[in-house]
Design a protein around this motif. Structure first.
Motif, PDB file in Angstrom:
ATOM      1  N   ILE A  62       8.761  -0.309   4.124  1.00 33.70           N
ATOM      2  CA  ILE A  62       8.767   0.296   2.943  1.00 33.70           C
ATOM      3  C   ILE A  62       7.654  -0.768   2.066  1.00 33.70           C
ATOM      4  CG2 ILE A  62      10.739  -1.757   1.844  1.00 33.70           C
ATOM      5  CD1 ILE A  62      10.378   0.549  -0.603  1.00 33.70           C
ATOM      6  N   VAL A  63       6.747  -2.027   3.426  1.00 35.04           N
ATOM      7  CA  VAL A  63       6.174  -2.897   2.724  1.00 35.04           C
ATOM      8  C   VAL A  63       4.775  -2.048   3.303  1.00 35.04           C
ATOM      9  CG1 VAL A  63       4.937  -4.957   3.294  1.00 35.04           C
ATOM     10  CG2 VAL A  63       7.650  -5.330   3.125  1.00 35.04           C
ATOM     11  N   GLU A  64       4.841  -1.775   5.247  1.00 40.67           N
ATOM     12  CA  GLU A  64       3.842  -0.831   4.557  1.00 40.67           C
ATOM     13  C   GLU A  64       3.097   0.446   3.381  1.00 40.67           C
ATOM     14  OE1 GLU A  64       4.302   0.340   9.688  1.00 40.67           O
ATOM     15  OE2 GLU A  64       3.920  -2.107   9.912  1.00 40.67           O
ATOM     16  N   ASP A  65       3.925   1.162   3.533  1.00 40.57           N
ATOM     17  CA  ASP A  65       4.000   2.460   3.405  1.00 40.57           C
ATOM     18  C   ASP A  65       3.826   1.661   1.937  1.00 40.57           C
ATOM     19  OD1 ASP A  65       4.577   4.682   2.149  1.00 40.57           O
ATOM     20  OD2 ASP A  65       6.035   4.028   0.917  1.00 40.57           O
ATOM     21  N   ALA A  66       3.738   0.817   1.174  1.00 38.83           N
ATOM     22  CA  ALA A  66       3.500   0.713   0.044  1.00 38.83           C
ATOM     23  C   ALA A  66       2.235   0.030  -0.268  1.00 38.83           C
ATOM     24  CB  ALA A  66       3.912  -1.007  -1.263  1.00 38.83           C
ATOM     25  N   GLY A  68      -0.120   1.328   2.340  1.00 38.10           N
ATOM     26  CA  GLY A  68      -0.751   1.824   2.827  1.00 38.10           C
ATOM     27  C   GLY A  68      -1.187   2.744   1.021  1.00 38.10           C
ATOM     28  N   VAL A  69      -0.893   2.634   0.397  1.00 39.34           N
ATOM     29  CA  VAL A  69      -0.625   2.957  -1.050  1.00 39.34           C
ATOM     30  C   VAL A  69      -1.806   2.349  -2.027  1.00 39.34           C
ATOM     31  CG1 VAL A  69       0.502   3.946  -3.561  1.00 39.34           C
ATOM     32  CG2 VAL A  69       1.677   3.960  -1.469  1.00 39.34           C
ATOM     33  N   ILE A  70      -1.760   1.535  -1.660  1.00 42.63           N
ATOM     34  CA  ILE A  70      -2.576  -0.003  -2.114  1.00 42.63           C
ATOM     35  C   ILE A  70      -3.835   0.396  -2.192  1.00 42.63           C
ATOM     36  CG2 ILE A  70      -3.092  -2.258  -3.537  1.00 42.63           C
ATOM     37  CD1 ILE A  70       0.254  -2.531  -3.464  1.00 42.63           C
ATOM     38  N   ARG A  71      -4.262  -0.083  -1.011  1.00 42.11           N
ATOM     39  CA  ARG A  71      -5.120   0.010  -0.153  1.00 42.11           C
ATOM     40  C   ARG A  71      -6.279   1.747   0.727  1.00 42.11           C
ATOM     41  NH1 ARG A  71      -3.311  -4.400   4.499  1.00 42.11           N
ATOM     42  NH2 ARG A  71      -3.833  -6.652   3.233  1.00 42.11           N
ATOM     43  N   GLU A  72      -5.132   2.534   0.426  1.00 41.38           N
ATOM     44  CA  GLU A  72      -5.715   3.545   0.879  1.00 41.38           C
ATOM     45  C   GLU A  72      -5.473   4.806   0.062  1.00 41.38           C
ATOM     46  OE1 GLU A  72      -4.607   4.249   5.428  1.00 41.38           O
ATOM     47  OE2 GLU A  72      -4.885   2.284   5.611  1.00 41.38           O
ATOM     48  N   GLY A  73      -4.787   4.076  -0.909  1.00 37.97           N
ATOM     49  CA  GLY A  73      -4.230   5.969  -2.041  1.00 37.97           C
ATOM     50  C   GLY A  73      -3.493   6.850  -1.761  1.00 37.97           C
TER      51      GLY A  73
END
Length: 110
Positions: A62-66, A68-73
């Motif tokens: 979940i941390v890697e997913d978050a 990716g959402v924040i940094r890469e949209g």
């Protein structure tokens, strides 16, 4: 533990506990007329020809997913609408226990 009845006539169970050592035991099992398939600490085999199930890969955690959402949209693996479905099932289980009766989804209120 909760018993779930689906419109199709299928029956499901939800079992959970807060006493698993390390909190790492997770399983899903699907039983049908042609066999059983599942994933978890135990290996399950399908009897006969296993169904072809398409599953999108999910992020490692979940941390890697978050990130990716924040940094890469990126789109989150689970958005708010999908996450709400799980919460609603849990709320329905509690409501059923509290009121000592069957409840239907979607819930109409608290």
């Amino acid at each position: 533990a909760a018993l779930v009845l689906f419109e199709s006539g299928a029956v499901g169970t939800v079992l959970t506990t807060t006493t698993c050592p390390g909190g790492k035991t997770t399983m899903i099992q699907i039983h049908g007329t042609k066999g059983v398939i599942g994933k978890g600490p135990e290996v399950w085999e399908f009897v006969g020809e296993p169904p072809q199930i398409e599953v999108e890969p999910h992020p490692r955690n979940i941390v890697e997913d978050a990130i990716g959402v924040i940094r890469e949209g990126n789109q989150p693996a689970v958005d708010g609408r999908e996450g709400r479905k799980s919460v609603e099932i849990i709320l329905a289980i509690y409501k059923s226990w509290r009121e000592r009766r069957w409840v239907e989804l979607p819930l109409s209120g608290p």
